[in-house]
Enzyme design. Structure first.
Site, PDB file in Angstrom:
ATOM      1  CG  HIS A   1      -8.103   7.941  -2.790  1.00 27.18           C
ATOM      2  ND1 HIS A   1      -7.743   7.417  -4.009  1.00 27.18           N
ATOM      3  CD2 HIS A   1      -7.953   6.942  -1.892  1.00 27.18           C
ATOM      4  CE1 HIS A   1      -7.400   6.140  -3.835  1.00 27.18           C
ATOM      5  NE2 HIS A   1      -7.514   5.835  -2.559  1.00 27.18           N
TER       6      HIS A   1
ATOM      7  CD  GLU B   1      -2.866   3.991  -1.251  1.00 25.80           C
ATOM      8  OE1 GLU B   1      -3.539   5.022  -1.069  1.00 25.80           O
ATOM      9  OE2 GLU B   1      -1.917   3.671  -0.527  1.00 25.80           O
TER      10      GLU B   1
ATOM     11  NE  ARG C   1      -4.900   6.673   0.154  1.00 27.89           N
ATOM     12  CZ  ARG C   1      -5.829   6.063   0.884  1.00 27.89           C
ATOM     13  NH1 ARG C   1      -6.501   6.737   1.798  1.00 27.89           N
ATOM     14  NH2 ARG C   1      -6.077   4.789   0.701  1.00 27.89           N
TER      15      ARG C   1
ATOM     16  CD  GLN D   1      -5.703  10.473   2.623  1.00 29.31           C
ATOM     17  OE1 GLN D   1      -6.450   9.577   2.985  1.00 29.31           O
ATOM     18  NE2 GLN D   1      -4.414  10.465   2.865  1.00 29.31           N
TER      19      GLN D   1
ATOM     20  CG  LEU E   1     -11.961   4.598  -3.169  1.00 36.24           C
ATOM     21  CD1 LEU E   1     -10.908   5.687  -3.243  1.00 36.24           C
ATOM     22  CD2 LEU E   1     -12.088   4.077  -1.745  1.00 36.24           C
TER      23      LEU E   1
ATOM     24  CG  HIS F   1     -10.476   8.941   0.456  1.00 37.95           C
ATOM     25  ND1 HIS F   1     -11.516   8.128   0.065  1.00 37.95           N
ATOM     26  CD2 HIS F   1      -9.609   8.143   1.126  1.00 37.95           C
ATOM     27  CE1 HIS F   1     -11.276   6.886   0.478  1.00 37.95           C
ATOM     28  NE2 HIS F   1     -10.141   6.873   1.136  1.00 37.95           N
TER      29      HIS F   1
ATOM     30  CG  PHE G   1      -2.391   0.046   0.866  1.00 39.64           C
ATOM     31  CD1 PHE G   1      -3.001  -1.031   0.261  1.00 39.64           C
ATOM     32  CD2 PHE G   1      -3.160   1.175   1.131  1.00 39.64           C
ATOM     33  CE1 PHE G   1      -4.345  -0.986  -0.074  1.00 39.64           C
ATOM     34  CE2 PHE G   1      -4.505   1.220   0.801  1.00 39.64           C
ATOM     35  CZ  PHE G   1      -5.108   0.142   0.200  1.00 39.64           C
TER      36      PHE G   1
ATOM     37  NE  ARG H   1      -7.000   7.837   6.295  1.00 41.37           N
ATOM     38  CZ  ARG H   1      -7.226   6.868   5.398  1.00 41.37           C
ATOM     39  NH1 ARG H   1      -6.630   5.695   5.515  1.00 41.37           N
ATOM     40  NH2 ARG H   1      -8.040   7.072   4.383  1.00 41.37           N
TER      41      ARG H   1
END
Lengths: 569, 249
Positions: free
Chosen positions: A233, A246, A277, A231, A243, A345, A117, A380
């Site tokens: 995304h 990721e 991100r 954030q 979405l 996001h 990730f 994050r």
């Protein structure tokens, strides 16, 4: 009317709220726990999380490495003691979920699988194909049904906190089906209502993500911490904002510009598609600005290329990506690029709490995206948020179970007053209002466009000042919104007005927090202050509600073992 | 993108003022990528804010926005208006449930039935967390994966002709979820669950019409799950007759 009395009221039935409810029910079997949610819990937005949840489970990984990745990802704004606690507790939460039936994807030897990730140095993200949030939510929700001391009030919309003395003593809520305003008294309240993505026009968040818990705490005098850190995304479907996980990049997908180039080599050459991100979203915006993006009916976009992964991997690891791409944009990722662009996001900021979920108000707790402990700092890392819901759900549930053991029942006098005040505010104030000059959809849309434009990926002082001023005028226009639906049963026009009220509170805290932070750090990117400024801003922002503009204070970041350094990937 | 207008004929029921349900027509501008839920939101935001329906994720996973569109139970966020036949799109609340208001139904009956099948892992003894995860191979996950995909959207109940007659029938989704736990290699509650669902109020009334599996947006195939449950329940019954001493196992 008095609905009922419980030891603990948990507002919100997503991963954080459910995990807190179960932890409280286990820790104190004599306590009664009520989950009060404006939707059936299985509709909560946790359900849309796709890619995975992080934990150190294997020999090749370590707590120190997960801590370092998280702290570096946060651009050194995370509180390091909180990160150390968080990282150390993630593994047992994964195992606990497994023991509660969560269908994690497995390795051939039967152990829980892990995938790569963004911003994580090693394969650390546990998953259940690409429907991780869905499976966690349903596993938790169904597990609550084991507990006789967990009660549910489904489709109760919380309108205010009840306080007795200074302490939390329950909530007032609209019983949407019964069509009445009720008081739900309790010794403690846990806010777990998730994020506030619907403040923005282009968001991956569901319609219900309106910052309710943040606004409730803010109105009660609790600080909202680090709200400027929003954030975006990198990969949402243009138009809808749906979405694309990721995990698509974790499994090896590429980001491609219109020249067919993996453009991230110019921005994050070491990490490429597995960069964090904030940086990836800005890289995409640079490609768009410099004319290297594709052009579509919903503006510019870039391509997410999964073709080289093959149909087998896509079907087993990323079935939902294929399902969403085929259904909503009519393309098959086995053969074609998926169009994507950055979208709101998540919010790193939230209700200021410690690692036990405690706020500055006795008996008031917050957890999950609603809260800010802080482990996420200025950015994050993907797959830390579900783990955050689980780890701090547990610690908060245990803390509140302990608190109610010693706490006396509220007398109920404050609750009676509160419900009368809320009836006057909502039924007399909102519902009886004649058709106004404004509509809820109109004011909401302007707020969303304003936040997108001036408090989005890039910010400037001029834009933020404009946003702050226009939020004041939107607040005035909010007072002119008329409500056509006069019925009390399931009045969703009324609840969307109350949601807009919450969103305007939270948006104001975001804009003012962003104006105060004259630096660029993580997701907060000021083009007029392009550098990180540790001398002035190695601090958390605290926004307190006040008459007029919020009062902004700063609180030093807790550093334990990792000194701030340049953040290069 | 080109726009055209489509008439939506929408079920209205206002519990505090209407004596019965009516229909109201709205003209909605439609593009090729407009889904039925978008059209309802267009009505709510610009034409008639009193229209009442549930929705949230608009990506087919939260299960909030189930309705009957032109008579078929669907998630409205996943149906494109351009794919619908006929000049008028009719939107009704899901069938077989009490209607609260307009397009909103109440399904507490399902929530009770879900709780009734004990939708959680049952173990004789819970291993401590320190012992780590229960091992489960990819093949063992595959044995219950399909039924673990149920999003509780209620489309299957809306489609079920048996549930429409006999509301004590356990119904498709709750049965599928029971089957999901029974087929999970970590679970030891099969006997308990089969005992509960093989009563008169359980699964036997299913006549295998199969409409539930046709309308399921997640390919859970509850019809097949119910047939498998019938087989398992019959075997359990035979075992109890033939081997009463081991019946508790």
């Amino acid at each position: 009317m008095d609905r009922a009395t419980y030891d603990v009221v948990v507002v919100g039935g997503g991963a954080a709220g459910l995990r807190a409810a179960i932890a409280a029910a286990e820790a104190n079997p004599a306590a009664s726990i009520a989950i009060v949610s404006k939707v059936y819990p299985m509709r909560s937005h946790t359900v849309s999380a796709e890619g995975g949840t992080a934990a150190v489970l294997r020999d090749y990984d370590s707590f120190d490495l997960h801590c370092f990745d998280t702290i570096k990802g946060s651009d050194y704004l995370a509180d390091q003691d909180a990160v150390e606690f968080f990282v150390s507790k993630c593994p047992e939460e994964i195992v606990q979920l497994e023991h509660w039936g969560c269908p994690w994807s497995r390795d051939p030897d039967g152990r829980v699988s892990q995938r790569a990730f963004g911003g994580m140095s090693v394969k650390r993200t546990v998953f259940a194909a690409d429907k991780v949030g869905f499976h966690i939510l349903h596993a938790l929700f169904q597990t609550t049904m084991k507990f006789d001391n967990i009660h549910r009030l489904d489709e109760f919309f919380v309108t205010d906190l009840i306080r007795e003395g200074n302490a939390a003593a329950g909530v007032t809520a609209l019983d949407m089906r019964g069509g009445e305003l009720v008081r739900i008294t309790s010794k403690a309240v846990v806010l777990a209502t998730g994020g506030c993505g619907r403040i923005y026009e282009f968001t991956t968040n569901g319609f219900i993500k309106t910052g309710d818990g943040m606004a409730l705490a803010y109105r009660a005098g609790v600080a909202l911490k680090d709200m400027e850190f929003v954030q975006f995304h990198p990969t949402a479907l243009p138009g809808t904002g749906i979405l694309i996980t990721e995990a698509a990049r974790g499994e090896g997908g590429y980001l491609i510009n219109k020249d067919g180039e993996r453009f991230l080599k110019r921005y994050v050459p070491e990490k490429m598609e597995l960069g964090p991100r904030d940086i990836l979203s800005r890289s995409i915006m640079s490609e768009i600005r410099e004319g290297r993006a594709f052009d579509g009916p919903y503006g510019h976009y870039i391509g997410l290329d999964l073709r080289h992964l093959g149909e087998g991997t896509i079907n087993t690891k990323l079935p939902m990506v294929r399902e969403l791409a085929e259904k909503y944009v009519g393309i098959d990722p086995v053969n074609e690029l998926i169009p994507v662009r950055p979208g709101q996001h998540y919010i790193m900021g939230g209700v200021a709490t410690n690692a036990r979920g405690e706020t500055s108000v006795p008996g008031l707790y917050a957890v999950g995206e609603t809260a800010c402990v802080s482990i996420n700092g200025a950015n994050r890392l993907g797959s830390n948020s579900l783990s955050e819901c689980l780890v701090f759900g547990t610690s908060t549930g245990r803390a509140v179970a302990e608190y109610v053991r010693k706490k006396d029942w509220p007398s109920g006098a404050a609750a009676k007053e509160a419900v009368l005040a809320e009836e006057a505010r909502i039924y007399d104030g909102f519902l009886k209002r004649e058709r106004g000059s404004e509509t809820v959809a109109g004011v909401r849309k302007e707020m969303q466009q304003l936040m997108e434009r001036d408090v989005g990926i890039y910010r400037t002082e001029a834009g933020l000042r404009e946003a702050c001023a226009r939020l004041v005028s939107l607040r005035e226009r909010f007072a002119g919104i008329g409500i056509a639906d006069k019925e009390r049963v399931f009045n969703t026009e009324l609840t969307t007005v109350l949601e807009l009220d919450y969103m305007l509170e939270v948006a104001t805290a975001i804009a003012h927090s962003a104006l105060g932070r004259e630096e660029s750090r993580g997701a907060h990117s000021r083009t007029d202050f392009p550098k990180r400024d540790d001398a002035r801003f190695l601090n958390h922002t605290l926004a307190f509600r006040a008459d007029g503009a919020p009062r902004i204070e700063y609180l030093p970041v807790t550093i334990t073992r990792w000194q701030p350094a340049a953040r290069v990937y | 993108m080109a726009e055209r207008e489509v008439v939506f004929r929408v079920h209205r029921y206002r519990p505090e003022s209407d004596r019965g349900p009516t229909y109201q027509d709205y003209r909605v501008p439609i593009r090729d990528d407009t889904v039925v839920l978008d059209a309802l939101n267009h009505i709510k935001d610009t034409l008639d804010p009193t229209l009442t329906f549930r929705w949230s994720c608009r990506m087919g996973i939260c299960g909030s926005c189930g309705m009957n569109v032109n008579g078929t139970p669907v998630l409205t966020c996943g149906v494109f208006v351009k794919d619908l036949r006929g000049g008028v799109v009719t939107v009704d609340p899901m069938a077989n449930f009490p209607v609260l208001k307009d397009l909103v139904v109440e399904f507490d009956d399902f929530m009770r039935k879900l709780q009734g099948v004990k939708p959680f892992l049952i173990r004789k003894e819970d291993a401590p967390l320190s012992a780590g995860e229960y091992r489960q191979t990819p093949e063992q996950v595959e044995a219950y994966r399909q039924q673990s995909m149920c999003i509780n959207c209620m489309l299957c109940y809306s489609a079920c002709p048996v549930y429409s007659r006999t509301d004590h029938f356990l119904g498709p989704a709750a049965s599928a979820i029971a089957y999901r736990y029974i087929k999970d290699s970590r679970d030891e509650g099969a006997d308990e669950r089969l005992g509960r669902i093989s009563t008169k109020t359980g699964i036997w009334e299913c006549t295998f019409v199969g409409e539930c599996s046709v309308v399921c947006p997640k390919d859970v195939d509850p019809a097949a799950a119910i047939q498998s449950l019938k087989v398992l329940a019959s075997m359990r019954h035979m075992r109890r007759i033939l081997m009463p001493k081991s019946a508790s196992r």
